[in-house]
Design a protein around this motif. Structure first.
Motif, PDB file in Angstrom:
ATOM      1  N   LEU A 332       0.988  -1.199   0.121  1.00 13.93           N
ATOM      2  CA  LEU A 332      -0.126   0.057   0.092  1.00 13.93           C
ATOM      3  C   LEU A 332       0.967   1.316  -0.016  1.00 13.93           C
ATOM      4  CD1 LEU A 332      -2.938   0.984   0.390  1.00 13.93           C
ATOM      5  CD2 LEU A 332      -2.497   1.058   2.903  1.00 13.93           C
ATOM      6  N   ALA A 333       0.749   2.065  -1.083  1.00 18.43           N
ATOM      7  CA  ALA A 333       1.585   3.164  -1.110  1.00 18.43           C
ATOM      8  C   ALA A 333       0.528   4.671  -0.942  1.00 18.43           C
ATOM      9  CB  ALA A 333       2.171   3.385  -2.406  1.00 18.43           C
ATOM     10  N   LEU A 334       1.354   5.468   0.199  1.00 14.44           N
ATOM     11  CA  LEU A 334       0.502   6.450   0.519  1.00 14.44           C
ATOM     12  C   LEU A 334       1.286   8.033   0.295  1.00 14.44           C
ATOM     13  CD1 LEU A 334      -0.408   5.214   4.102  1.00 14.44           C
ATOM     14  CD2 LEU A 334      -1.836   4.960   2.131  1.00 14.44           C
ATOM     15  N   GLN A 335       0.699   8.732  -0.261  1.00 13.33           N
ATOM     16  CA  GLN A 335       1.383  10.031  -0.358  1.00 13.33           C
ATOM     17  C   GLN A 335       0.851  10.806   0.845  1.00 13.33           C
ATOM     18  OE1 GLN A 335       3.794  10.614  -3.028  1.00 13.33           O
ATOM     19  NE2 GLN A 335       4.137  12.560  -1.836  1.00 13.33           N
ATOM     20  N   VAL A 336       1.891  11.132   1.848  1.00  5.63           N
ATOM     21  CA  VAL A 336       1.346  11.687   3.084  1.00  5.63           C
ATOM     22  C   VAL A 336       2.083  13.343   3.344  1.00  5.63           C
ATOM     23  CG1 VAL A 336       1.843  11.522   5.379  1.00  5.63           C
ATOM     24  CG2 VAL A 336       1.586   9.323   4.067  1.00  5.63           C
ATOM     25  N   GLN A 337       1.123  13.789   3.853  1.00  3.95           N
ATOM     26  CA  GLN A 337       1.553  15.257   3.985  1.00  3.95           C
ATOM     27  C   GLN A 337       1.357  15.592   5.612  1.00  3.95           C
ATOM     28  OE1 GLN A 337      -0.952  18.067   1.784  1.00  3.95           O
ATOM     29  NE2 GLN A 337       0.272  17.872   0.054  1.00  3.95           N
ATOM     30  N   ALA A 338       2.474  15.933   6.200  1.00 11.96           N
ATOM     31  CA  ALA A 338       2.572  16.353   7.553  1.00 11.96           C
ATOM     32  C   ALA A 338       2.999  17.632   7.939  1.00 11.96           C
ATOM     33  CB  ALA A 338       3.565  15.265   8.060  1.00 11.96           C
ATOM     34  N   ALA A 339       2.941  18.337   9.223  1.00  9.34           N
ATOM     35  CA  ALA A 339       3.323  19.463   9.614  1.00  9.34           C
ATOM     36  C   ALA A 339       4.812  19.529   9.682  1.00  9.34           C
ATOM     37  CB  ALA A 339       2.816  19.677  10.942  1.00  9.34           C
ATOM     38  N   GLY A 367       5.788  24.247   0.805  1.00 14.44           N
ATOM     39  CA  GLY A 367       4.921  25.319   1.453  1.00 14.44           C
ATOM     40  C   GLY A 367       5.492  25.105   3.091  1.00 14.44           C
ATOM     41  N   ALA A 368       4.012  25.159   3.850  1.00 15.86           N
ATOM     42  CA  ALA A 368       4.349  25.042   5.142  1.00 15.86           C
ATOM     43  C   ALA A 368       4.430  23.575   5.614  1.00 15.86           C
ATOM     44  CB  ALA A 368       3.028  25.788   5.734  1.00 15.86           C
ATOM     45  N   ARG A 369       4.085  22.721   4.635  1.00 15.74           N
ATOM     46  CA  ARG A 369       4.041  20.978   5.031  1.00 15.74           C
ATOM     47  C   ARG A 369       4.924  20.343   4.306  1.00 15.74           C
ATOM     48  NH1 ARG A 369      -0.536  20.143   7.856  1.00 15.74           N
ATOM     49  NH2 ARG A 369      -0.491  17.922   7.322  1.00 15.74           N
ATOM     50  N   VAL A 370       5.354  19.157   4.883  1.00 12.55           N
ATOM     51  CA  VAL A 370       6.345  18.294   4.457  1.00 12.55           C
ATOM     52  C   VAL A 370       5.415  17.169   3.788  1.00 12.55           C
ATOM     53  CG1 VAL A 370       8.068  16.535   5.090  1.00 12.55           C
ATOM     54  CG2 VAL A 370       7.935  18.929   5.990  1.00 12.55           C
ATOM     55  N   SER A 371       6.026  16.660   2.646  1.00 15.54           N
ATOM     56  CA  SER A 371       5.238  15.754   1.654  1.00 15.54           C
ATOM     57  C   SER A 371       6.104  14.460   1.669  1.00 15.54           C
ATOM     58  CB  SER A 371       4.929  16.289   0.298  1.00 15.54           C
ATOM     59  OG  SER A 371       4.039  15.108  -0.504  1.00 15.54           O
TER      60      SER A 371
END
Length: 378
Positions: A332-339, A367-371
């Motif tokens: 399962l591959a997820l594209q995740v965005q975190a603070a 921007g303000a988040r990490v991917s």
């Protein structure tokens, strides 16, 4: 007598906390209180409702219908479906489904025991919030900032609204969203029905599966026990009379059963020579059949249920923007965005603690988040 429901939030997965704010529903009124405040007001029967993120729900074929044998067969039937050792889990047997399988719920024993240790009186029932959702088909309900999924489906889980379009094709129809009017509803759904007080409405639904079993079963009062003493005495007398007949019949059948068991064991060892330990032939044979014809959908839902629990534990600091599942590779591959990078690292650690193989790709700041791309399983 009025029934009180105490709803634990997803944050309760972190461990028992008397100061945690929970939702109390009694006499049609819902209010937010700390768990310690709720305990002071408890009187009579009450139900503890756990967040679905703390529970693994599945369905298995069991080799018998006798109650005492069903519980003995449970660990062998579900151990390969759990990310943790089955010895660490409290297993609860649920209702039987139309296809003959039984629902089974697994929750970490130490976690549940810690919450119940805070309670002066044990709950008469223990439920799962998503399991209270009614059928037919699939029911969705917004609660504690996420959408619960329940109904006729085997899986009980909580997801973010943006994840629903990728799951809808795997869920039974009709798909009904219950929510407050004017609430933004994830699409597609077949119908939207109004609910003014979600907690009150959920408490009014039928309880089909009670997890208060075994060591966590609610205990009756002394007066209730005394009312049943005459009937229990008659039952005991009947059992003594029946015992003599069963003893003679059992001796005859035992010899025949031993012959059948030996023949079955010999056949099983020929079919599966790699299995050196034989515990329950029927359950192990069914498990081989399920493994050989395993469903990618079942694995996908299982992985998503574990991922949703880890994401929910981050309290909104982590979001999933894309989900890709490969049935061929089983990952399962997820594209995740975190603070930030710290939140990504905590997510990876939580998933690994659940027993999952996790690969975290290179992270980049947008921007303000990490991917970052996270690959699970495989």
């Amino acid at each position: 007598m009025s029934q009180t429901f105490v709803f634990l939030p997803p944050a309760a997965c972190a461990g028992a906390q008397a100061a945690l704010t929970v939702q109390r529903v009694a006499d049609g009124i819902s209010e937010s209180l700390t768990f310690s405040q709720v305990l002071v007001q408890l009187a009579g029967n009450w139900t503890l409702v756990m967040p679905v993120e703390a529970v693994t729900a599945c369905a298995v074929n069991l080799p018998t219908r006798k109650a005492r044998w069903l519980r003995q067969a449970l660990p062998f039937a579900v151990e390969e479906l759990l990310a943790e050792d089955v010895e660490l889990m409290h297993l609860a047997l649920g209702e039987q489904l139309a296809d003959g399988r039984h629902r089974v719920f697994a929750v970490r024993r130490s976690w549940l025991a810690a919450w119940l240790a805070l309670c002066p009186t044990a709950p008469q029932a223990i439920a799962v919030d998503a399991d209270l959702l009614p059928g037919p088909g699939t029911a969705l309900l917004p609660l504690y900032g996420r959408w619960l999924i329940g109904g006729e489906n085997v899986t009980r889980m909580a997801v973010h609204a943006q994840d629903w379009p990728q799951l809808s094709s795997l869920c039974a129809h009709p798909q009904i969203a219950w929510c407050v009017p004017q609430h933004l509803v994830p699409q597609p759904v077949d119908e939207c029905l109004p609910v003014t007080e979600p907690f009150v409405w959920l408490a009014q639904q039928s309880l089909h599966n009670n997890l208060a079993q075994g060591e966590f079963a609610g205990h009756s009062s002394k007066g209730h026990w005394q009312r049943w003493q005459p009937l229990l005495g008659l039952v005991g007398l009947w059992l003594v009379l029946q015992w003599g007949f069963n003893l003679a019949q059992g001796w005859h059948l035992q010899h025949q059963a031993n012959e059948y068991a030996a023949a079955s064991a010999a056949l099983y060892q020929k079919l599966f020579p790699q299995d050196s330990k034989l515990v329950n032939l029927r359950a192990q044979f069914d498990q081989h059949l399920q493994t050989s014809s395993g469903s990618g959908q079942s694995r996908l839902l299982g992985l998503l249920a574990q991922v949703s629990g880890a994401v929910a534990a981050e309290g909104g600091y982590v979001q999933i923007s894309q989900v890709d599942f490969s049935e061929a590779r089983g990952d399962l591959a997820l594209q995740v965005q975190a603070a930030g990078f710290a939140e990504l690292e905590r997510l990876r650690e939580r998933l690994q603690e659940s027993g999952l193989a996790v690969q975290l790709g290179s992270a980049s700041r947008e921007g303000a988040r990490v991917s970052a791309r996270v690959v699970i399983g495989g």
